[in-house]
Motif scaffolding. Structure first.
Motif, PDB file in Angstrom:
ATOM      1  N   HIS A  99      32.722 -23.177 -24.989  1.00  0.00           N
ATOM      2  CA  HIS A  99      32.694 -22.190 -26.074  1.00  0.00           C
ATOM      3  C   HIS A  99      32.754 -20.755 -25.569  1.00  0.00           C
ATOM      4  O   HIS A  99      32.864 -19.831 -26.371  1.00  0.00           O
ATOM      5  N   ALA A 103      35.581 -18.362 -26.882  1.00  0.00           N
ATOM      6  CA  ALA A 103      36.191 -18.930 -28.092  1.00  0.00           C
ATOM      7  C   ALA A 103      36.612 -17.815 -29.047  1.00  0.00           C
ATOM      8  O   ALA A 103      35.860 -16.891 -29.334  1.00  0.00           O
ATOM      9  N   CYS A 161      47.733 -34.069 -25.812  1.00  0.00           N
ATOM     10  CA  CYS A 161      47.255 -32.748 -26.210  1.00  0.00           C
ATOM     11  C   CYS A 161      47.651 -32.369 -27.637  1.00  0.00           C
ATOM     12  O   CYS A 161      46.934 -31.627 -28.300  1.00  0.00           O
ATOM     13  N   PHE A 165      46.539 -22.850 -25.414  1.00  0.00           N
ATOM     14  CA  PHE A 165      45.283 -23.484 -25.785  1.00  0.00           C
ATOM     15  C   PHE A 165      44.221 -22.420 -25.980  1.00  0.00           C
ATOM     16  O   PHE A 165      44.229 -21.393 -25.296  1.00  0.00           O
ATOM     17  N   GLY A 166      43.272 -22.677 -26.864  1.00  0.00           N
ATOM     18  CA  GLY A 166      42.106 -21.825 -26.990  1.00  0.00           C
ATOM     19  C   GLY A 166      41.207 -22.023 -25.784  1.00  0.00           C
ATOM     20  O   GLY A 166      41.370 -22.979 -25.018  1.00  0.00           O
ATOM     21  N   ASP A 210      38.402 -23.195 -25.540  1.00  0.00           N
ATOM     22  CA  ASP A 210      37.706 -24.482 -25.555  1.00  0.00           C
ATOM     23  C   ASP A 210      38.652 -25.668 -25.410  1.00  0.00           C
ATOM     24  O   ASP A 210      38.247 -26.815 -25.498  1.00  0.00           O
ATOM     25  N   THR A 235      41.339 -26.218 -27.384  1.00  0.00           N
ATOM     26  CA  THR A 235      42.011 -26.529 -28.644  1.00  0.00           C
ATOM     27  C   THR A 235      43.489 -26.166 -28.540  1.00  0.00           C
ATOM     28  O   THR A 235      43.823 -25.022 -28.224  1.00  0.00           O
ATOM     29  N   PRO A 236      44.393 -27.118 -28.800  1.00  0.00           N
ATOM     30  CA  PRO A 236      45.820 -26.817 -28.731  1.00  0.00           C
ATOM     31  C   PRO A 236      46.220 -25.895 -29.881  1.00  0.00           C
ATOM     32  O   PRO A 236      45.822 -26.102 -31.028  1.00  0.00           O
ATOM     33  N   ILE A 237      46.997 -24.867 -29.567  1.00  0.00           N
ATOM     34  CA  ILE A 237      47.425 -23.889 -30.567  1.00  0.00           C
ATOM     35  C   ILE A 237      48.928 -23.935 -30.781  1.00  0.00           C
ATOM     36  O   ILE A 237      49.402 -23.929 -31.912  1.00  0.00           O
TER      37      ILE A 237
END
Length: 85
Positions: free
Chosen positions: A17, A20, A37, A54-55, A57, A59-61
Motif C-alpha cells: 500500500h 498507492a 496479470c 501497474f499501481g 500495489d 493493480t493492473p492499470i
C-alpha cells in the motif's frame, strides 16, 4: 541525546500500500504473462512483448504495445513512475 531506532518491520501488506494512488510502475510483459496479470484480456500470441502499467500495489492499470502510452496514462492518473530492476 542518543539516536533511537525508528525502523520497524514492514509487512508485505503494508509495503503493497506504500505509494498507492501516487506511484505506478511500468514493465515489459510477455504474452505468456498477460492472462495472469490481465485476466480480462483476450488470448494473445505467447511470444509478443507488451508494456503494462501497474499501481504501486500491483493493480493492473493498462496493457499496450506502445511504451509511451503507459507514461501518458500514468501522467493522466497523476502517478509518478518508478523503475524496477
Amino acid at each position: 541525546m542518543g539516536l533511537k531506532d525508528v525502523t520497524a518491520p514492514c509487512s508485505k501488506r503494508d509495503l503493497a500500500h506504500l505509494g498507492a494512488g501516487e506511484v505506478g510502475y511500468i514493465r515489459k510483459i510477455s504474452g505468456d504473462d498477460v492472462s495472469r496479470c490481465f485476466p480480462e484480456a483476450p488470448d494473445l500470441d505467447p511470444g509478443i512483448d507488451l508494456w503494462a502499467l501497474f499501481g504501486a500495489d500491483g493493480t493492473p492499470i493498462l496493457l499496450t504495445d506502445n511504451r509511451s502510452s503507459t507514461f501518458f496514462k500514468a501522467a493522466e492518473d497523476d502517478l509518478r513512475t518508478v523503475s524496477l530492476h
